[in-house]
Enzyme design. Structure first.
Site, PDB file in Angstrom:
ATOM      1  N   TYR A 250      22.290 -10.178 -12.935  1.00 56.12           N
ATOM      2  CA  TYR A 250      23.297  -9.160 -13.207  1.00 56.12           C
ATOM      3  C   TYR A 250      24.226  -9.620 -14.332  1.00 56.12           C
ATOM      4  O   TYR A 250      25.156 -10.407 -14.122  1.00 56.12           O
ATOM      5  CB  TYR A 250      24.123  -8.852 -11.953  1.00 56.12           C
ATOM      6  CG  TYR A 250      23.318  -8.397 -10.751  1.00 56.12           C
ATOM      7  CD1 TYR A 250      22.086  -7.768 -10.899  1.00 56.12           C
ATOM      8  CD2 TYR A 250      23.798  -8.587  -9.460  1.00 56.12           C
ATOM      9  CE1 TYR A 250      21.354  -7.342  -9.796  1.00 56.12           C
ATOM     10  CE2 TYR A 250      23.078  -8.160  -8.354  1.00 56.12           C
ATOM     11  CZ  TYR A 250      21.863  -7.546  -8.528  1.00 56.12           C
ATOM     12  OH  TYR A 250      21.138  -7.134  -7.434  1.00 56.12           O
TER      13      TYR A 250
ATOM     14  N   HIS B 154      14.228 -12.699  -5.606  1.00 55.38           N
ATOM     15  CA  HIS B 154      14.680 -11.465  -6.255  1.00 55.38           C
ATOM     16  C   HIS B 154      13.576 -10.803  -7.078  1.00 55.38           C
ATOM     17  O   HIS B 154      12.972 -11.447  -7.934  1.00 55.38           O
ATOM     18  CB  HIS B 154      15.870 -11.782  -7.170  1.00 55.38           C
ATOM     19  CG  HIS B 154      16.653 -10.573  -7.591  1.00 55.38           C
ATOM     20  ND1 HIS B 154      17.569 -10.605  -8.619  1.00 55.38           N
ATOM     21  CD2 HIS B 154      16.678  -9.294  -7.108  1.00 55.38           C
ATOM     22  CE1 HIS B 154      18.111  -9.406  -8.757  1.00 55.38           C
ATOM     23  NE2 HIS B 154      17.584  -8.599  -7.847  1.00 55.38           N
TER      24      HIS B 154
END
Length: 329
Positions: free
Chosen positions: A56, A139
């Protein structure tokens, strides 16, 4: 705010968690002051679960989340981050990152090896300025699943055994691959993105029954399906899974909104309440970028949902008969 335990661990999450994607400049730039105000508002509202990732904003979200965590009693915060992408420094040469509105100071390198996982965790701890991570996820491993299962999962299990992390799992869109992980490993929690929402019930086929049978918790992310369910009525140009929403989905969302309006509730209120009715779901995570968004989401999260709205949705064929709708005691 109510907290639920993750699997058989001692880690708990508030039922509403703060999703850190927007803190990395998702969709639009975000300054430090606005990000800090959003995090402060979340804390003041009772949110104690904060989720982030190196991905992110190539580290921006982790740094900003770490600033909040360091200023609060550590035992009162549940912090999760993720592994699978290493951040390698590079000359941005005036370029912006391809996924987030930040300068391209790093590039992402997929790495689910043991060494890659350990390095990623070390880097995350340094960026956040903390000494432990409560929940660690593999992830976005859809395209690297065999590597993640063979090499990444054992590394996470090792870190859990050492006490570096409290709970482990994976965050993905693909319910089938998460089901394999649940059946073939000893994870505590999975973060499912966008596949147990008002518009997508596919997790009911295999994943949620498997998690229920094995006592594994689910964190439901992307409960608004990236935007289509985030407003009382779908907006022009609304997105579903970060792409323009198909007309059939827009029409379906309008039909659900009709039922909401008939009973004095709203689409976002129902979208936040729905996943939490399933006993395997410990919490939801919602991305937030401003204090106003936090306050709006908190108001929606705390709304009373009339029981009749669920019956109407089932009668209209808009809700899977298998989906639990009773509120938790």
């Amino acid at each position: 705010m109510r907290q639920n335990r993750l699997g058989k661990t001692d880690v708990h999450v508030t039922e509403l968690g703060f999703g850190g994607g927007p803190l990395g400049g998702l969709f639009a730039p975000l300054d430090d002051g606005t990000a800090a105000s959003a995090l402060e508002a979340a804390w003041d509202s009772g949110i104690r679960y904060f989720d982030t990732s190196p991905h992110y904003g190539i580290g921006h979200s982790e740094r900003r989340t770490g600033t909040l965590v360091r200023g609060r009693p550590r035992d009162e915060v549940t912090l999760s981050t993720k592994v699978g992408r290493l951040l390698v420094p590079q000359d941005p040469a005036g370029r912006m990152d391809e996924s987030f509105a930040v300068p391209a100071t790093h590039r992402r390198v997929w790495d689910f090896t043991r060494d890659g996982v350990l390095r990623s965790v070390e880097d995350s701890l340094e960026r956040m300025g903390v000494d432990r991570i409560d929940v660690l996820f593999l992830h976005d491993a859809e395209q690297h699943f065999e590597d993640a299962l063979r090499d990444g999962y054992p590394a996470l299990a090792e870190l859990r055994a050492q006490g570096v992390v409290g709970a482990i799992g994976a965050g993905m869109y693909h319910p089938g691959k998460l089901t394999r992980l649940v059946e073939e490993s000893d994870v505590d929690v999975v973060m499912l993105s966008g596949r147990y929402t008002l518009l997508d019930h596919s997790a009911l086929d295999e994943l949620l029954p498997a998690c229920t049978d094995r006592g594994i918790s689910v964190i439901a992310a992307s409960v608004f399906n990236s935007g289509l369910l985030a407003t009382a009525r779908p907006l022009d140009g609304a997105t579903f899974d970060y792409a323009p929403a198909a007309p059939r989905l827009v029409e379906r969302a309008h039909r659900i909104a009709d039922a909401c309006e008939a009973h004095g509730t709203t689409l976002p209120e129902l979208a936040m309440a729905f996943p939490l009715r399933h006993p395997a779901v410990a919490g939801i995570v919602v991305g937030m970028r401003t204090a106003d968004e936090v306050h709006s989401n908190m108001a929606a999260f705390g709304a009373d949902i009339p029981a009749q709205v669920w019956d109407d949705l089932r009668d209209e064929g808009l809700l899977d008969e298998r989906a639990p709708v009773e509120a938790r005691p």
